[in-house]
Design an enzyme around this catalytic site. Structure first.
Site, PDB file in Angstrom:
ATOM      1  CE  LYS A  58      -9.107  -2.409   3.059  1.00  0.00           C
ATOM      2  NZ  LYS A  58      -7.693  -1.845   2.662  1.00  0.00           N
ATOM      3  CD1 TRP A  78      -2.556  -2.195   1.716  1.00  0.00           C
ATOM      4  CD2 TRP A  78      -2.973  -0.684  -0.253  1.00  0.00           C
ATOM      5  NE1 TRP A  78      -3.796  -2.758   1.254  1.00  0.00           N
ATOM      6  CE2 TRP A  78      -3.327  -2.247  -0.352  1.00  0.00           C
ATOM      7  CE3 TRP A  78      -3.481  -0.108  -1.081  1.00  0.00           C
ATOM      8  CZ2 TRP A  78      -5.069  -2.715  -0.838  1.00  0.00           C
ATOM      9  CZ3 TRP A  78      -4.665  -0.547  -2.129  1.00  0.00           C
ATOM     10  CH2 TRP A  78      -5.237  -1.444  -2.457  1.00  0.00           C
ATOM     11  CG  ASP A 118      -3.291   4.101   3.774  1.00  0.00           C
ATOM     12  OD1 ASP A 118      -4.664   3.969   3.811  1.00  0.00           O
ATOM     13  OD2 ASP A 118      -3.029   3.547   2.144  1.00  0.00           O
TER      14      ASP A 118
HETATM   15  C1  LIG Z   1      -7.231  -1.605   1.545  1.00  0.00           C
HETATM   16  C2  LIG Z   1      -7.155  -0.268   1.311  1.00  0.00           C
HETATM   17  C3  LIG Z   1      -6.434   0.612   0.900  1.00  0.00           C
HETATM   18  C4  LIG Z   1      -7.196   1.022  -0.819  1.00  0.00           C
HETATM   19  O1  LIG Z   1      -8.289   1.610  -0.028  1.00  0.00           O
HETATM   20  P1  LIG Z   1      -9.410   1.841  -1.135  1.00  0.00           P
HETATM   21  O2  LIG Z   1     -10.846   2.170  -0.278  1.00  0.00           O
HETATM   22  O3  LIG Z   1      -9.971   0.343  -1.843  1.00  0.00           O
HETATM   23  O4  LIG Z   1      -9.155   2.670  -2.237  1.00  0.00           O
HETATM   24  C5  LIG Z   1      -5.084   1.568   0.899  1.00  0.00           C
HETATM   25  N1  LIG Z   1      -4.412   1.458   2.002  1.00  0.00           N
HETATM   26  C6  LIG Z   1      -4.348   0.458   2.967  1.00  0.00           C
HETATM   27  C7  LIG Z   1      -3.563   0.134   3.818  1.00  0.00           C
HETATM   28  C8  LIG Z   1      -5.624  -0.435   2.301  1.00  0.00           C
HETATM   29  O5  LIG Z   1      -5.505  -1.501   3.444  1.00  0.00           O
END
Ligand SMILES: *Cc1c(COP(=O)(O)O)cnc(C)c1O
Length: 360
Positions: free
Chosen positions: A195, A101, A171
């Site tokens: 999540k 990511w 993030d």
């Molecule tokens: C799932 C995830 C993303 C992507 O999220 P989207 O909503 O699909 O754009 C980005 N960063 C991390 C750490 C993730 O787990």
């Protein structure tokens, strides 16, 4: 109805009472004679949902008044673009490359401007993290980007670097609201919802006022944090159903003891599964360094790929789904987000011990 233990990485498990209440309210919301998803996002009912969801994030997560809370469509992936477009303004940022990511966020940032890598976990296949104290940022950087929890690799920062006046942009898609956060260090936090928060399609963005002030003025409307902040996340039609579901998840979380309840449950769940790995005499092997094991996404290998297949298939028959590792890394992965009952982690840990005894 039969519900299984869903260990999927995302979209992922949501609390059963939330799903049931949402189903009951779906057709006629609050005696309005309409579904929430049929009504104006500028009407009284939805305005209250918007306000309440923002307030609950502030209260449960402990977000100080120095930071503004936004809900933006497009998920975390859109934030990979919006962050550099709003914050770089011809300058540069620093990046930690900790896994899949972080690398995605980085590859978007370098299309917008200059990103300097201050840590790259490539040499050990992104299986460990440095001491936060060893991360050095350039005082002229617009921000330091971090990924608090690598959902695929299963590693998680436990501590944050000292960056002086350089704000951390983080993030937190896969561990938001499962840990407490020293907000003063963070200029911007973002998280896709699917999540720990709700359904896919929306991102939570928490942005410090001075960082917001400094954002670019030259962007098209939807890409501008300033535009969304001015409109209190109602500049355009927001993903109303997602935000409503987040509100319900937050109400549920409050009943579980809020953030401290979430922290405690995360420790219990992950403790059981790491216990099953460590107690297996090497049958299960965690590829990640102990000091940065994720409490949300637990990855492990079995002695062979054949046994991994058997494990995943027998676990599914026993009512535990979503245990296949990400296609890029293989192995097994259990995602144990806030909504996973502790009993689910216990069931998995018991199954692991039993499987190892029978297939060792
Ligand atoms: C799932 C995830 C993303 C992507 O999220 P989207 O909503 O699909 O754009 C980005 N960063 C991390 C750490 C993730 O787990």
């Amino acid at each position: 109805m039969s519900r299984i233990y869903n260990f999927s990485a995302g979209p992922s498990i949501l609390p059963l009472p939330v799903l049931e209440e949402a189903a009951a309210e779906f057709v006629d919301y609050g005696k309005s004679g309409m579904s929430l998803i049929e009504m104006s996002h500028r009407g009284k009912i939805y305005s209250e949902v918007n306000e309440k969801t923002i307030e609950m994030i502030r209260k449960i997560f402990g977000v100080p008044d120095t930071h503004k809370i936004l809900f933006l469509g497009g998920g975390a992936t859109l934030q990979f673009s919006m962050v550099p477009m709003n914050l770089l303004k011809g300058g540069k940022c620093d990046f930690t490359l900790t896994g899949s990511w972080a690398k995605k966020a980085y590859s978007d940032a370098v299309k917008v401007g200059t990103a300097n890598v201050v840590f790259d976990g490539k040499a050990d296949n992104y299986s460990s993290l440095p001491d936060a104290a060893d991360i050095n940022v350039d005082s002229g950087s617009a921000y330091l980007h971090m990924t608090s929890n690598e959902t695929i690799g299963g590693i998680q920062w436990k501590d944050w670097p000292d960056t002086g006046n350089v704000p951390i942009v983080c993030d937190m898609s896969s561990d938001i609201l499962s840990r407490s956060v020293p907000f003063e260090k963070f200029g911007l936090i973002y998280a896709g919802a699917q999540k720990n928060l709700g359904p896919a399609g929306v991102a939570l963005v928490i942005i410090r006022e001075d960082v917001l002030e400094s954002c670019s003025e030259d962007l098209t409307a939807y890409l501008s944090y300033k535009v969304h902040a001015k409109g209190n996340s109602l500049y355009n039609t927001p993903p109303v159903f997602c935000i409503y579901m987040i509100m319900k998840v937050l109400e549920w979380l409050e009943k579980q003891g809020g953030l401290s309840g979430a922290v405690k449950m995360a420790e219990e769940r992950s403790g059981m599964i790491y216990g099953a790995i460590d107690g297996s005499g090497g049958y299960y092997r965690s590829p990640v360094a102990k000091d940065c094991r994720s409490l949300m996404n637990i990855v492990w290998r079995l002695p062979s790929e054949e046994l991994e297949k058997k494990f995943i298939s027998e676990a599914a028959s026993a009512g535990m789904a979503g245990l296949k590792g990400h296609r890029s890394v293989g192995g097994c992965r259990a995602s144990v987000y806030n909504a996973m009952p502790v009993a689910g982690a216990k069931a998995l840990a018991d199954f692991m011990a039993d499987f190892a005894a029978k297939n060792g």
